[in-house]
Design a protein around this motif. Structure first.
Motif, PDB file in Angstrom:
ATOM      1  N   GLU A 119       0.742  -1.110   0.101  1.00 15.66           N
ATOM      2  CA  GLU A 119       0.015  -0.216  -0.034  1.00 15.66           C
ATOM      3  C   GLU A 119       0.887   1.179  -0.116  1.00 15.66           C
ATOM      4  O   GLU A 119       1.857   1.334   0.711  1.00 15.66           O
ATOM      5  N   GLY A 120       0.559   2.194  -0.627  1.00 21.28           N
ATOM      6  CA  GLY A 120       1.090   3.470  -0.499  1.00 21.28           C
ATOM      7  C   GLY A 120       0.850   4.323  -1.989  1.00 21.28           C
ATOM      8  O   GLY A 120      -0.117   4.060  -2.714  1.00 21.28           O
ATOM      9  N   GLY A 121       1.759   5.476  -2.316  1.00 20.56           N
ATOM     10  CA  GLY A 121       1.427   6.191  -3.507  1.00 20.56           C
ATOM     11  C   GLY A 121       0.634   7.478  -3.288  1.00 20.56           C
ATOM     12  O   GLY A 121       0.195   7.421  -2.048  1.00 20.56           O
ATOM     13  N   PRO A 122       0.320   8.375  -4.004  1.00 16.50           N
ATOM     14  CA  PRO A 122       0.858   8.132  -5.624  1.00 16.50           C
ATOM     15  C   PRO A 122       2.251   8.268  -5.896  1.00 16.50           C
ATOM     16  O   PRO A 122       2.610   8.859  -6.927  1.00 16.50           O
ATOM     17  N   GLY A 123       3.396   8.107  -4.941  1.00 22.83           N
ATOM     18  CA  GLY A 123       4.530   8.406  -5.242  1.00 22.83           C
ATOM     19  C   GLY A 123       5.114   9.373  -4.325  1.00 22.83           C
ATOM     20  O   GLY A 123       4.474   9.667  -3.339  1.00 22.83           O
ATOM     21  N   PRO A 124       6.617   9.516  -4.440  1.00 24.15           N
ATOM     22  CA  PRO A 124       7.353   8.906  -5.392  1.00 24.15           C
ATOM     23  C   PRO A 124       7.935   7.269  -5.232  1.00 24.15           C
ATOM     24  O   PRO A 124       8.264   6.893  -6.071  1.00 24.15           O
ATOM     25  N   ASP A 125       7.605   6.945  -4.079  1.00 21.13           N
ATOM     26  CA  ASP A 125       7.889   5.687  -3.680  1.00 21.13           C
ATOM     27  C   ASP A 125       7.002   4.477  -3.875  1.00 21.13           C
ATOM     28  O   ASP A 125       5.751   4.997  -3.738  1.00 21.13           O
ATOM     29  N   VAL A 126       7.425   3.291  -4.606  1.00 22.34           N
ATOM     30  CA  VAL A 126       6.607   2.485  -4.680  1.00 22.34           C
ATOM     31  C   VAL A 126       7.406   1.037  -4.293  1.00 22.34           C
ATOM     32  O   VAL A 126       8.602   0.976  -4.388  1.00 22.34           O
ATOM     33  N   SER A 127       6.862   0.340  -2.988  1.00 24.89           N
ATOM     34  CA  SER A 127       7.590  -0.843  -2.493  1.00 24.89           C
ATOM     35  C   SER A 127       6.750  -1.893  -2.836  1.00 24.89           C
ATOM     36  O   SER A 127       5.564  -2.133  -2.944  1.00 24.89           O
ATOM     37  N   PHE A 128       7.697  -3.036  -2.734  1.00 34.00           N
ATOM     38  CA  PHE A 128       7.282  -4.286  -2.956  1.00 34.00           C
ATOM     39  C   PHE A 128       7.722  -5.310  -2.072  1.00 34.00           C
ATOM     40  O   PHE A 128       9.004  -5.163  -1.605  1.00 34.00           O
ATOM     41  N   THR A 129       7.221  -6.554  -1.646  1.00 31.64           N
ATOM     42  CA  THR A 129       7.504  -7.511  -0.879  1.00 31.64           C
ATOM     43  C   THR A 129       7.782  -8.730  -1.680  1.00 31.64           C
ATOM     44  O   THR A 129       6.857  -9.326  -2.161  1.00 31.64           O
ATOM     45  N   ALA A 130       9.281  -9.178  -1.833  1.00 33.68           N
ATOM     46  CA  ALA A 130       9.493 -10.303  -2.544  1.00 33.68           C
ATOM     47  C   ALA A 130      10.508 -11.262  -1.766  1.00 33.68           C
ATOM     48  O   ALA A 130      11.278 -10.769  -1.079  1.00 33.68           O
ATOM     49  N   THR A 131      10.598 -12.549  -2.096  1.00 37.37           N
ATOM     50  CA  THR A 131      11.376 -13.590  -1.679  1.00 37.37           C
ATOM     51  C   THR A 131      12.085 -14.067  -3.212  1.00 37.37           C
ATOM     52  O   THR A 131      11.487 -14.732  -4.057  1.00 37.37           O
ATOM     53  N   ALA A 132      13.363 -14.067  -3.088  1.00 38.92           N
ATOM     54  CA  ALA A 132      13.963 -14.636  -4.177  1.00 38.92           C
ATOM     55  C   ALA A 132      13.965 -16.244  -4.038  1.00 38.92           C
ATOM     56  O   ALA A 132      13.980 -16.842  -2.778  1.00 38.92           O
ATOM     57  N   PRO A 133      13.808 -17.125  -5.263  1.00 40.38           N
ATOM     58  CA  PRO A 133      13.554 -18.513  -5.183  1.00 40.38           C
ATOM     59  C   PRO A 133      14.944 -19.106  -4.982  1.00 40.38           C
ATOM     60  O   PRO A 133      15.172 -20.196  -4.510  1.00 40.38           O
ATOM     61  N   SER A 134      16.171 -18.377  -5.304  1.00 38.89           N
ATOM     62  CA  SER A 134      17.518 -18.950  -5.182  1.00 38.89           C
ATOM     63  C   SER A 134      18.518 -17.811  -5.331  1.00 38.89           C
ATOM     64  O   SER A 134      18.360 -16.866  -5.486  1.00 38.89           O
ATOM     65  N   VAL A 135      19.721 -18.382  -4.909  1.00 40.01           N
ATOM     66  CA  VAL A 135      20.769 -17.470  -5.242  1.00 40.01           C
ATOM     67  C   VAL A 135      20.924 -17.364  -6.619  1.00 40.01           C
ATOM     68  O   VAL A 135      20.832 -18.259  -7.452  1.00 40.01           O
ATOM     69  N   GLY A 136      21.191 -16.137  -7.079  1.00 38.91           N
ATOM     70  CA  GLY A 136      21.289 -15.915  -8.579  1.00 38.91           C
ATOM     71  C   GLY A 136      21.062 -14.476  -9.047  1.00 38.91           C
ATOM     72  O   GLY A 136      21.139 -13.633  -8.188  1.00 38.91           O
ATOM     73  N   THR A 137      21.211 -14.414 -10.228  1.00 41.03           N
ATOM     74  CA  THR A 137      21.139 -12.985 -10.659  1.00 41.03           C
ATOM     75  C   THR A 137      19.525 -12.841 -11.500  1.00 41.03           C
ATOM     76  O   THR A 137      19.379 -13.653 -11.899  1.00 41.03           O
ATOM     77  N   TYR A 138      19.146 -11.590 -11.316  1.00 48.00           N
ATOM     78  CA  TYR A 138      17.564 -11.474 -11.659  1.00 48.00           C
ATOM     79  C   TYR A 138      17.584 -10.061 -12.370  1.00 48.00           C
ATOM     80  O   TYR A 138      18.391  -9.167 -12.196  1.00 48.00           O
ATOM     81  N   ARG A 139      16.653 -10.214 -13.351  1.00 54.17           N
ATOM     82  CA  ARG A 139      16.411  -8.747 -13.760  1.00 54.17           C
ATOM     83  C   ARG A 139      14.959  -8.290 -13.306  1.00 54.17           C
ATOM     84  O   ARG A 139      13.873  -9.194 -13.530  1.00 54.17           O
ATOM     85  N   LEU A 140      14.801  -7.206 -13.200  1.00 59.50           N
ATOM     86  CA  LEU A 140      13.555  -6.575 -12.722  1.00 59.50           C
ATOM     87  C   LEU A 140      12.956  -5.501 -13.445  1.00 59.50           C
ATOM     88  O   LEU A 140      13.810  -4.706 -13.965  1.00 59.50           O
ATOM     89  N   PHE A 141      11.710  -5.546 -13.817  1.00 62.05           N
ATOM     90  CA  PHE A 141      11.334  -4.644 -14.638  1.00 62.05           C
ATOM     91  C   PHE A 141       9.882  -3.860 -13.947  1.00 62.05           C
ATOM     92  O   PHE A 141       9.002  -4.685 -13.691  1.00 62.05           O
ATOM     93  N   LEU A 142      10.168  -2.784 -13.641  1.00 65.52           N
ATOM     94  CA  LEU A 142       9.204  -1.959 -13.191  1.00 65.52           C
ATOM     95  C   LEU A 142       8.183  -1.085 -14.202  1.00 65.52           C
ATOM     96  O   LEU A 142       8.884  -0.331 -14.907  1.00 65.52           O
TER      97      LEU A 142
END
Length: 335
Positions: A265-288
């Motif tokens: 919850e939040g907005g309308p900016g400037p911050d947008v936050s997300f809660t996430a858990t990575a499935p594994s060690v590794g490299t990821y690309r994030l697209f907002l």
């Protein structure tokens, strides 16, 4: 990496991914989105608050280990299977040409019939993503469904090579769970894969600067915070896009495991936050994806989870958002 090679449609689909590292946090485990209220189909990682999208109950759907065990039940990343939970992603145009073309596909049930009824989530019955195997091209598309269950969407794919298409949906059938299915696309031609974009915490797109902070940790929930500014000033009037002030898709380098995360919850900016858990060690690309002044834009980041990688780079480092990872021509088609 820079050597061009002629690839066939089949070889393109099997093209290897190329990666680089970027540090946001440490830890070990699967990228999974926290569960939103009202979407009991998926195992929950509760977010502290809910976004405007939470009322839809849409979660990042995760692919299961067998066709009898939907992604959510197996608690695995989505997009790794073409069939899951009795449903399949059937591409009718698996080898599109370089440049502008039209993709056609359908979702088929266990009997091989095209599915025509879906649950609307975030204003759409189905969300469709196309990304290149080297994770430098990203397209968030909005296909149109025909009466017989065939979906159609224009797309602009800038170069030959391997791509992957993701269909994120929930059938309207009683008891059906949300799924993300993935299938390979191959664009024939001379193929020269690109290196993973550099490790920096700030992306620039159309004059906007988006800064990424927080942690992406394998095996435990962490908060990712993206801050949008323009000309050095905070953007405090972000516009809801598909029911939220931001949409985040994470793709894991190597197998392109998929996670579609919606904001707290939040907005309308400037911050947008997300809660996430990575499935594994590794490299990821994030697209907002974020919308301002009537236009949707995409900021892209490379991150690493765990593996002893260094923390986020020091503030002040910026690069343009990945040139292809924008909602430019063909990048964000609407049905």
């Amino acid at each position: 990496m820079n050597t061009g090679l002629k690839i066939t449609a089949y070889a393109a689909a099997l093209a290897a991914t190329f990666g680089a590292a970027y540090g946001v946090g440490t830890g070990v485990g699967p990228v999974e989105e926290p569960k939103k209220a009202g979407h009991g189909d998926h195992a929950a990682t509760p977010a502290p608050t809910k976004s405007p999208a939470a009322a839809d109950g849409h979660a990042g759907h995760e692919a299961g280990a067998t066709t009898d065990t939907p992604a959510a039940a197996a608690n695995l990343p989505g997009g790794l299977q073409i069939s899951d939970g009795g449903y399949s992603l059937a591409l009718e145009t698996p080898t599109p040409a370089v440049g502008k073309s039209v993709l056609k596909f359908s979702i088929k049930d266990a009997a091989g019939k095209k599915v025509t009824a879906f649950t609307t989530e975030h204003g759409k019955e189905l969300h469709f993503i196309v990304a290149s195997r080297d994770l430098t091209t990203f397209r968030h598309l909005h296909p149109v469904k025909a009466a017989d269950g065939t979906w159609t969407t224009p797309v602009d794919l800038p170069a030959a090579g391997g791509y992957k298409a993701f269909a994120d949906f929930k059938p309207a059938a009683p008891g059906a769970q949300g799924l993300t299915l993935g299938a390979d696309l191959a664009v024939p031609g001379a193929y020269a894969p690109k290196a993973m974009p550099p490790v920096v915490p700030t992306a620039t797109v159309d004059g906007y600067q988006v800064r990424l902070g927080g942690t992406l940790d394998p095996g435990k929930a962490g908060e990712l915070k993206l801050t949008v500014t323009k000309a050095g000033k905070p953007v405090t009037d972000l516009e809801p896009y598909l029911g939220a002030y931001g949409h985040l898709v994470a793709l894991r380098d190597g197998d392109l495991a998929y996670l579609h995360v919606h904001p707290n919850e939040g907005g309308p900016g400037p911050d947008v936050s997300f809660t996430a858990t990575a499935p594994s060690v590794g490299t990821y690309r994030l697209f907002l994806d974020f919308q301002h002044q009537g236009k949707v834009r995409t900021a892209a980041f490379t991150v690493t989870a765990g593996g002893g990688k260094s923390p986020l780079p020091a503030p002040g480092t910026t690069v343009p958002a990945a040139g292809e990872a924008t909602h430019g021509a063909g990048g964000h088609a609407h049905g």
